[in-house]
Design a protein around this motif. Sequence first.
Motif, PDB file in Angstrom:
ATOM      1  N   VAL A  14      -6.133   5.702  -2.947  1.00 42.78           N
ATOM      2  CA  VAL A  14      -4.827   4.869  -3.702  1.00 42.78           C
ATOM      3  C   VAL A  14      -4.066   4.505  -2.553  1.00 42.78           C
ATOM      4  O   VAL A  14      -4.266   4.850  -1.614  1.00 42.78           O
ATOM      5  N   TRP A  15      -3.127   3.590  -2.968  1.00 41.41           N
ATOM      6  CA  TRP A  15      -2.153   2.883  -2.090  1.00 41.41           C
ATOM      7  C   TRP A  15      -1.308   3.770  -1.250  1.00 41.41           C
ATOM      8  O   TRP A  15      -1.090   3.348  -0.092  1.00 41.41           O
ATOM      9  N   THR A  16      -1.059   4.683  -2.014  1.00 40.08           N
ATOM     10  CA  THR A  16       0.011   5.523  -1.034  1.00 40.08           C
ATOM     11  C   THR A  16      -0.689   6.563  -0.098  1.00 40.08           C
ATOM     12  O   THR A  16      -0.419   7.660   0.469  1.00 40.08           O
ATOM     13  N   GLU A  17      -2.173   6.395  -0.007  1.00 39.49           N
ATOM     14  CA  GLU A  17      -2.993   6.770   1.213  1.00 39.49           C
ATOM     15  C   GLU A  17      -3.407   5.994   2.069  1.00 39.49           C
ATOM     16  O   GLU A  17      -3.873   6.292   3.271  1.00 39.49           O
ATOM     17  N   ALA A  18      -3.147   4.763   1.781  1.00 41.18           N
ATOM     18  CA  ALA A  18      -3.418   3.576   2.781  1.00 41.18           C
ATOM     19  C   ALA A  18      -2.420   3.628   3.852  1.00 41.18           C
ATOM     20  O   ALA A  18      -1.338   4.283   3.660  1.00 41.18           O
ATOM     21  N   ASN A  23       3.921  -7.020  11.418  1.00 42.24           N
ATOM     22  CA  ASN A  23       4.787  -7.604  12.746  1.00 42.24           C
ATOM     23  C   ASN A  23       6.138  -8.061  12.247  1.00 42.24           C
ATOM     24  O   ASN A  23       6.678  -9.226  13.195  1.00 42.24           O
ATOM     25  N   GLY A  24       6.884  -7.737  11.169  1.00 44.10           N
ATOM     26  CA  GLY A  24       7.981  -8.113  10.776  1.00 44.10           C
ATOM     27  C   GLY A  24       7.990  -9.213   9.748  1.00 44.10           C
ATOM     28  O   GLY A  24       8.841  -9.495   9.058  1.00 44.10           O
ATOM     29  N   LYS A  25       6.865  -9.934   9.795  1.00 50.50           N
ATOM     30  CA  LYS A  25       6.493 -10.930   8.854  1.00 50.50           C
ATOM     31  C   LYS A  25       5.175 -10.696   8.040  1.00 50.50           C
ATOM     32  O   LYS A  25       5.192 -10.722   6.712  1.00 50.50           O
ATOM     33  N   LEU A  26       4.033 -10.536   8.707  1.00 54.66           N
ATOM     34  CA  LEU A  26       2.766 -10.130   8.061  1.00 54.66           C
ATOM     35  C   LEU A  26       2.622  -8.677   8.031  1.00 54.66           C
ATOM     36  O   LEU A  26       2.493  -8.124   9.088  1.00 54.66           O
ATOM     37  N   GLY A  27       2.279  -8.207   6.801  1.00 55.57           N
ATOM     38  CA  GLY A  27       1.999  -6.986   6.821  1.00 55.57           C
ATOM     39  C   GLY A  27       0.690  -6.607   6.020  1.00 55.57           C
ATOM     40  O   GLY A  27       0.246  -7.467   5.355  1.00 55.57           O
ATOM     41  N   ALA A  28       0.466  -5.564   6.303  1.00 56.04           N
ATOM     42  CA  ALA A  28      -1.042  -5.062   5.681  1.00 56.04           C
ATOM     43  C   ALA A  28      -1.213  -3.640   5.597  1.00 56.04           C
ATOM     44  O   ALA A  28      -0.309  -2.807   6.382  1.00 56.04           O
ATOM     45  N   MET A  29      -2.020  -3.180   4.296  1.00 54.57           N
ATOM     46  CA  MET A  29      -2.234  -1.985   4.221  1.00 54.57           C
ATOM     47  C   MET A  29      -3.718  -1.755   4.336  1.00 54.57           C
ATOM     48  O   MET A  29      -4.558  -2.501   3.469  1.00 54.57           O
ATOM     49  N   ARG A  38     -10.642  -2.812   3.061  1.00 57.82           N
ATOM     50  CA  ARG A  38      -9.684  -3.611   1.929  1.00 57.82           C
ATOM     51  C   ARG A  38      -8.347  -3.600   2.966  1.00 57.82           C
ATOM     52  O   ARG A  38      -7.766  -2.836   3.293  1.00 57.82           O
ATOM     53  N   ILE A  39      -8.192  -5.023   3.189  1.00 59.22           N
ATOM     54  CA  ILE A  39      -6.865  -5.295   3.768  1.00 59.22           C
ATOM     55  C   ILE A  39      -6.089  -5.739   2.832  1.00 59.22           C
ATOM     56  O   ILE A  39      -6.241  -7.080   2.651  1.00 59.22           O
ATOM     57  N   GLN A  40      -4.914  -5.185   2.171  1.00 57.13           N
ATOM     58  CA  GLN A  40      -4.012  -5.849   1.327  1.00 57.13           C
ATOM     59  C   GLN A  40      -2.944  -6.399   2.016  1.00 57.13           C
ATOM     60  O   GLN A  40      -2.229  -5.877   2.821  1.00 57.13           O
ATOM     61  N   LEU A  41      -2.629  -7.671   2.012  1.00 55.39           N
ATOM     62  CA  LEU A  41      -1.836  -8.423   2.800  1.00 55.39           C
ATOM     63  C   LEU A  41      -0.400  -8.892   2.202  1.00 55.39           C
ATOM     64  O   LEU A  41      -0.565  -8.961   0.927  1.00 55.39           O
ATOM     65  N   ASN A  42       0.680  -8.791   2.566  1.00 57.39           N
ATOM     66  CA  ASN A  42       2.076  -9.270   2.348  1.00 57.39           C
ATOM     67  C   ASN A  42       2.445 -10.340   3.453  1.00 57.39           C
ATOM     68  O   ASN A  42       2.322 -10.176   4.551  1.00 57.39           O
ATOM     69  N   ASP A  43       3.150 -11.179   2.962  1.00 61.96           N
ATOM     70  CA  ASP A  43       3.871 -12.067   3.791  1.00 61.96           C
ATOM     71  C   ASP A  43       5.500 -11.867   3.592  1.00 61.96           C
ATOM     72  O   ASP A  43       5.834 -12.011   2.257  1.00 61.96           O
ATOM     73  N   GLY A  44       6.279 -11.204   4.580  1.00 64.32           N
ATOM     74  CA  GLY A  44       7.778 -11.153   4.153  1.00 64.32           C
ATOM     75  C   GLY A  44       8.426 -12.231   3.566  1.00 64.32           C
ATOM     76  O   GLY A  44       9.556 -11.799   2.885  1.00 64.32           O
ATOM     77  N   THR A  45       8.074 -13.268   3.786  1.00 63.89           N
ATOM     78  CA  THR A  45       8.932 -14.450   2.923  1.00 63.89           C
ATOM     79  C   THR A  45       8.144 -15.124   1.613  1.00 63.89           C
ATOM     80  O   THR A  45       8.756 -15.807   0.925  1.00 63.89           O
ATOM     81  N   ASN A 374       3.862  -4.356  -0.253  1.00 67.16           N
ATOM     82  CA  ASN A 374       3.965  -4.168  -1.648  1.00 67.16           C
ATOM     83  C   ASN A 374       2.546  -4.554  -2.473  1.00 67.16           C
ATOM     84  O   ASN A 374       2.189  -5.704  -2.055  1.00 67.16           O
ATOM     85  N   PRO A 375       1.978  -4.164  -3.494  1.00 65.60           N
ATOM     86  CA  PRO A 375       0.789  -4.468  -3.903  1.00 65.60           C
ATOM     87  C   PRO A 375       0.954  -5.077  -5.292  1.00 65.60           C
ATOM     88  O   PRO A 375       0.021  -5.396  -5.914  1.00 65.60           O
ATOM     89  N   SER A 376       2.118  -5.117  -5.871  1.00 65.20           N
ATOM     90  CA  SER A 376       2.334  -5.335  -7.504  1.00 65.20           C
ATOM     91  C   SER A 376       3.269  -6.438  -7.615  1.00 65.20           C
ATOM     92  O   SER A 376       4.247  -6.794  -6.832  1.00 65.20           O
ATOM     93  N   LEU A 377       2.758  -7.475  -8.534  1.00 65.77           N
ATOM     94  CA  LEU A 377       3.557  -8.627  -9.106  1.00 65.77           C
ATOM     95  C   LEU A 377       4.805  -8.130  -9.740  1.00 65.77           C
ATOM     96  O   LEU A 377       5.879  -8.948  -9.347  1.00 65.77           O
ATOM     97  N   GLN A 378       4.815  -6.904 -10.488  1.00 65.12           N
ATOM     98  CA  GLN A 378       6.293  -6.490 -10.783  1.00 65.12           C
ATOM     99  C   GLN A 378       6.360  -5.135 -10.240  1.00 65.12           C
ATOM    100  O   GLN A 378       6.242  -4.088 -10.903  1.00 65.12           O
ATOM    101  N   PRO A 379       6.828  -5.059  -8.971  1.00 64.85           N
ATOM    102  CA  PRO A 379       7.051  -3.721  -8.192  1.00 64.85           C
ATOM    103  C   PRO A 379       8.351  -3.153  -8.849  1.00 64.85           C
ATOM    104  O   PRO A 379       9.136  -3.756  -9.327  1.00 64.85           O
TER     105      PRO A 379
END
Length: 821
Positions: A14-18, A23-29, A38-45, A374-379
């Motif tokens: 599950v996500w809370t085990e990843a 780097n302050g902008k690009l996040g990954a789980m 599986r590399i779940q990506l976030n962009d801080g912007t 964050n993995p969710s469209l409605q977190p």
Amino acid sequence: MGDHEIWFAKPAAVWTEALPLGNGKLGAMLFGGGTIERIQLNDGTAWSGSPASEHDEPRIDAAEAASALADSRAAVVARDHLRATESLKRLQHRHTQTYLPFADVVVEQVASTTADPTNYRRSLDLTTATHVVKAVVDNHPVRRSTFVSAGSRVLVHQFVSEAPNGVELRLSVSTPIRELGRELSNGRTAVVLKMPSDVIPLHDEAPEPVVYSDDDALSLQGAVVVRWVHDGVDEAATSSESLRASGVRSATIFITTETTFTAIAASPEGTGADALSRANMAIDRAVALGEATIYERHCSDHNELYGRVELDLGSTTASDIPTDERIRRGNADADGVLWADPGLAALLFHYGRYLLISSSRAGGVPANLQGIWNPSLQPPWSSNYTTNINLQMNYWMAEIGNLAECLPPLFDLIDGLVRTGTETARRLYAAPGWVAHHNTDVWAYSQPVGGGMHDPKWAFWPFAGGWLVRHLWERLLHGGDDDFARDRAWGPIRSSAEFYLAWLVEQLDGTLGTSPSTSPENEFFTDDGRIASVARSSAFDLVVIADLLGMVIQLADRLGVVGDPVVDAAREALPRLARPEIGSDGTIKEWADEFEFPDPFHRHVAHLYFLHPGNGLHPGNGQHPGNGPTTTELAAAASLSLDRRGDESTGWSLAWKLAMRARLGQAGKVSDLLRLVFRDMELDRGPWVGGLYPNLFAAHPPFQIDGNFGFVSGLAECLVQSHDATIELLKAVPRELATGSVRGLIARPGIEIAIDWASNEEGSPDLVAATLRAMVPSAVGEHRVRYAGREVVVRVGMASATIVDATDFTLTAAASSALPS
């Protein structure tokens, strides 16, 4: 590595085990599957919406706002608190925008058998910010390593197999965001995205919770680009895959994201194609530079921040045990988690610093409720910036934890709120200056949220500005120079003070107070037994305004400002400002009038702001002018208030109470709170009970990163305090941490501290030695240092360190009064 590594003997289910990278902008789980990464990506912007949210209709006009405010104030005077509460709903606008997930990249090794990999281990090395998976697949060792470079703005994932003929790899990219197009060519795949123009908060009802607009000005666009370099043979991909290769023994995968975000509170610029072009250029530069060079620079850059502070809490063999198992075993120990494994406290401390480095860097946006992950469209809570404790707690440790370089995004958000909040202050309150409320986003949304339906106990709270600018003040207290004071701090602090001077209302006794007034998210019983949340002069309001007026006066004196009308008004108002009072039960009164509470164990302790993050227990700070309770009386009342609230609470509330108990010098209560902080959240204990998930993310629950960040500042306060013009050592170290050392913490006015301590015969911590060194010229000079009720005055310089030990201290009447532990 035990205190600097999180590791598991199995993949994340599950996500809370990843495990997180950033780097302050690009996040990954990273999930670390046996054959699938599986590399779940976030962009801080990557947020929904645009600055247009601030202007959405229907929007209350000045006349209606004045009527609602006057009605609420009249109702408070009449003690009709329910009407006062309901009237404020008329000020509510819409909701903030939402922090979004961006994309998933999946790298699969096609195994020849269905047998599970053996000798499996996945880890996160905090010292190098590197995620590593090791396993044996099809009888051959495989190693996967991943890091995110701040300098090159790319994630680098390296795959190495010892299979003599190589393996087959498949790579795919997916996204929960609307796709505008895909590109696939020459070992490169890219997806162009369009962010929603609006996302409704998770618990608000809406027929269409995620909204896209045909008007490109109302939302961001972006792109994710993936390119790989390998020693195998490219194969034709199926329709479900982006890239495919066979005979691979070594592959390096470069990933980056870009959006059309330009700056906080600024409109998006350009198109997804523009974002794609920038992402492609970043990838090409990274490939040309090479993984080895990027990694060397990445480690150097990360260590420059991470390596400044080290906490050692004694030798332990527990690092040989997977982290999740350490938490389980610690919780099963009858004496307590940290008696069994004190190294867990050092690990969580280091992890919190790692997370701030990874989620907040200059040029990016501030760490939100979930940092950058964050993995969710409605977190939960839109993963936004909640400003009645959570955003501020994210940055408490930046100063004491020697990470001032992580603060610029927060200061950028304050600047954005000054711009948007100036219009809000004028329209809603007919006031000068600027105002912001309970939550905000990267567009610097400044109005009360709720759409006329939410409870004012949280939705009406025009005090975000007064609390946020304290971070500018703390920067100055920790060594910020005159350029920072003049160019960055003066404008927002002065303008915020200008608003609150207009907000003050003269009370019947001639003092100044506030009305209407809420105390963050709490409520009370009215005279007739109903529940309301609006009264007059909450303790929080009074303390924050006094704090702010003191700031603007002292800052004006520092800058030589004379004849400024706001400063002059602050000097006149400060002596008239009402003080927090002690109630008939001996606790701090949460409002000027005494009430009973539906929830006497409420998680918010904002009425004790003067205790932490303020410094209102000490005279001469501007927070508590005039007559009122003494320092000793305030301390005793604050301690009793915390006792009555109870320890049990959410993750962030535990961290706040930890810092408050440390300020009071109550090591025994710190110990009680630490037991709760380290609870295993694999067991559901209810919505208001905090602890730690397997990946050591703090639980509200659900996950909120403020608990991680707040733990660092709380534990640091146990070791070093400097809020009363004295540097105090080891004020609240619990017995389970009675032996240890720390280096690199920062005390006001910019002094780096190292401390060694050891357990005495009674099992309590004794100071062995402390080293002090000035980090800025303004910190050079004589400083009082306090330990165990004794003080010494030492001269601290920059060129060489000053060392003191326990024999240097002498008993003084100025030492702090002891409180029960």
